[in-house]
Design a protein around this motif. Structure first.
Motif, mmCIF file in Angstrom:
data_model
loop_
_atom_site.group_PDB
_atom_site.id
_atom_site.type_symbol
_atom_site.label_atom_id
_atom_site.label_comp_id
_atom_site.label_asym_id
_atom_site.label_seq_id
_atom_site.Cartn_x
_atom_site.Cartn_y
_atom_site.Cartn_z
ATOM 1 N N GLU A 65 -10.523 -74.471 -61.531
ATOM 2 C CA GLU A 65 -11.485 -75.393 -62.100
ATOM 3 C C GLU A 65 -11.584 -76.681 -61.283
ATOM 4 N N TYR A 66 -12.761 -77.248 -61.315
ATOM 5 C CA TYR A 66 -13.047 -78.503 -60.611
ATOM 6 C C TYR A 66 -12.335 -79.655 -61.311
ATOM 7 N N VAL A 67 -11.727 -80.533 -60.512
ATOM 8 C CA VAL A 67 -11.049 -81.701 -61.048
ATOM 9 C C VAL A 67 -11.847 -82.979 -60.728
ATOM 10 N N ALA A 68 -12.103 -83.199 -59.452
ATOM 11 C CA ALA A 68 -12.815 -84.414 -59.032
ATOM 12 C C ALA A 68 -13.328 -84.218 -57.613
ATOM 13 N N GLY A 69 -14.355 -84.986 -57.270
ATOM 14 C CA GLY A 69 -14.917 -84.893 -55.936
ATOM 15 C C GLY A 69 -15.395 -86.240 -55.451
ATOM 16 N N ILE A 70 -15.546 -86.361 -54.126
ATOM 17 C CA ILE A 70 -16.013 -87.608 -53.530
ATOM 18 C C ILE A 70 -16.894 -87.277 -52.334
ATOM 19 N N THR A 71 -18.060 -87.914 -52.298
ATOM 20 C CA THR A 71 -19.023 -87.668 -51.221
ATOM 21 C C THR A 71 -18.650 -88.499 -49.980
ATOM 22 N N PRO A 72 -19.294 -88.238 -48.863
ATOM 23 C CA PRO A 72 -19.010 -89.039 -47.660
ATOM 24 C C PRO A 72 -19.251 -90.530 -47.872
ATOM 25 N N SER A 73 -20.189 -90.886 -48.727
ATOM 26 C CA SER A 73 -20.493 -92.301 -48.972
ATOM 27 C C SER A 73 -19.588 -92.929 -50.024
ATOM 28 N N GLY A 74 -18.730 -92.098 -50.668
ATOM 29 C CA GLY A 74 -17.785 -92.635 -51.631
ATOM 30 C C GLY A 74 -18.155 -92.461 -53.090
ATOM 31 N N THR A 75 -19.267 -91.794 -53.369
ATOM 32 C CA THR A 75 -19.622 -91.512 -54.757
ATOM 33 C C THR A 75 -18.664 -90.474 -55.320
ATOM 34 N N SER A 120 -12.038 -83.658 -68.592
ATOM 35 C CA SER A 120 -10.632 -83.556 -68.996
ATOM 36 C C SER A 120 -9.726 -84.547 -68.265
ATOM 37 N N VAL A 121 -10.196 -85.096 -67.139
ATOM 38 C CA VAL A 121 -9.346 -86.014 -66.371
ATOM 39 C C VAL A 121 -9.952 -87.397 -66.228
ATOM 40 N N LYS A 122 -11.161 -87.601 -66.713
ATOM 41 C CA LYS A 122 -11.797 -88.917 -66.599
ATOM 42 C C LYS A 122 -10.947 -89.987 -67.262
ATOM 43 N N GLY A 123 -10.814 -91.115 -66.567
ATOM 44 C CA GLY A 123 -10.005 -92.209 -67.090
ATOM 45 C C GLY A 123 -8.528 -92.070 -66.770
ATOM 46 N N ARG A 124 -8.114 -90.892 -66.272
ATOM 47 C CA ARG A 124 -6.705 -90.685 -65.927
ATOM 48 C C ARG A 124 -6.519 -90.416 -64.432
ATOM 49 N N PHE A 125 -7.441 -89.696 -63.828
ATOM 50 C CA PHE A 125 -7.341 -89.330 -62.410
ATOM 51 C C PHE A 125 -8.366 -90.125 -61.605
ATOM 52 N N THR A 126 -7.979 -90.542 -60.417
ATOM 53 C CA THR A 126 -8.884 -91.269 -59.536
ATOM 54 C C THR A 126 -8.842 -90.662 -58.141
ATOM 55 N N ILE A 127 -10.017 -90.313 -57.631
ATOM 56 C CA ILE A 127 -10.122 -89.783 -56.281
ATOM 57 C C ILE A 127 -10.659 -90.866 -55.356
ATOM 58 N N SER A 128 -10.172 -90.876 -54.137
ATOM 59 C CA SER A 128 -10.653 -91.844 -53.148
ATOM 60 C C SER A 128 -10.591 -91.174 -51.774
ATOM 61 N N ARG A 129 -11.076 -91.876 -50.761
ATOM 62 C CA ARG A 129 -10.969 -91.305 -49.420
ATOM 63 C C ARG A 129 -10.811 -92.411 -48.392
ATOM 64 N N ASP A 130 -10.067 -92.087 -47.360
ATOM 65 C CA ASP A 130 -9.872 -92.999 -46.237
ATOM 66 C C ASP A 130 -10.379 -92.262 -45.009
#
Length: 120
Positions: free
Chosen positions: A46-56, A62-72
């Motif tokens: 199952e999908y948890v979280a995703g982030i686009t090249p621009s950072g969206t 089920s994980v909103k407010g608890r999990f945070t995705i980011s990218r460097d």
């Protein structure tokens, strides 16, 4: 071609935190959406979280407010910060890239996965 390697999994008690990381190699990585999926025993991936090249970013309810995705993009890494963990978060967590939605079959590149266990 993109190679993905996950790290940071482990065992934690309910309410605790873990920080997963997805390290990527390949020059085109910064142009891809990157997502985290998970698969618990006997359940579909199952999908948890995703982030686009621009950072969206987006995340499963089920994980909103608890999990945070980011990218460097400079380091070619995509961390997943997981707080307030619950036993139902126990799963193998996978990093994926080269896709655009929330379906497993939309992603081209996959890591090997990292195990997360949350005890009550």
């Amino acid at each position: 071609q993109v190679q993905l390697v996950e790290s940071g999994g482990g065992s934690v008690q309910a309410g605790g935190s873990l920080r997963l990381s997805c390290a990527a190699s390949g020059r085109s990585f910064n142009y891809y959406k990157v997502a985290w999926f998970r698969q618990a025993p006997g359940k579909p991936r199952e999908y948890v979280a995703g982030i686009t090249p621009s950072g969206t970013t987006d995340a499963a309810d089920s994980v909103k407010g608890r999990f945070t995705i980011s990218r460097d993009n400079a380091k070619n890494t995509v961390p997943l910060q997981m707080n307030s963990l619950k036993p139902e978060d126990t799963a193998v967590y996978y990093c994926a890239a080269g896709g655009y939605g929330r379906q497993e079959n939309q992603y081209t590149y996959w890591g090997q996965g990292t195990q997360v266990r949350v005890s009550s």
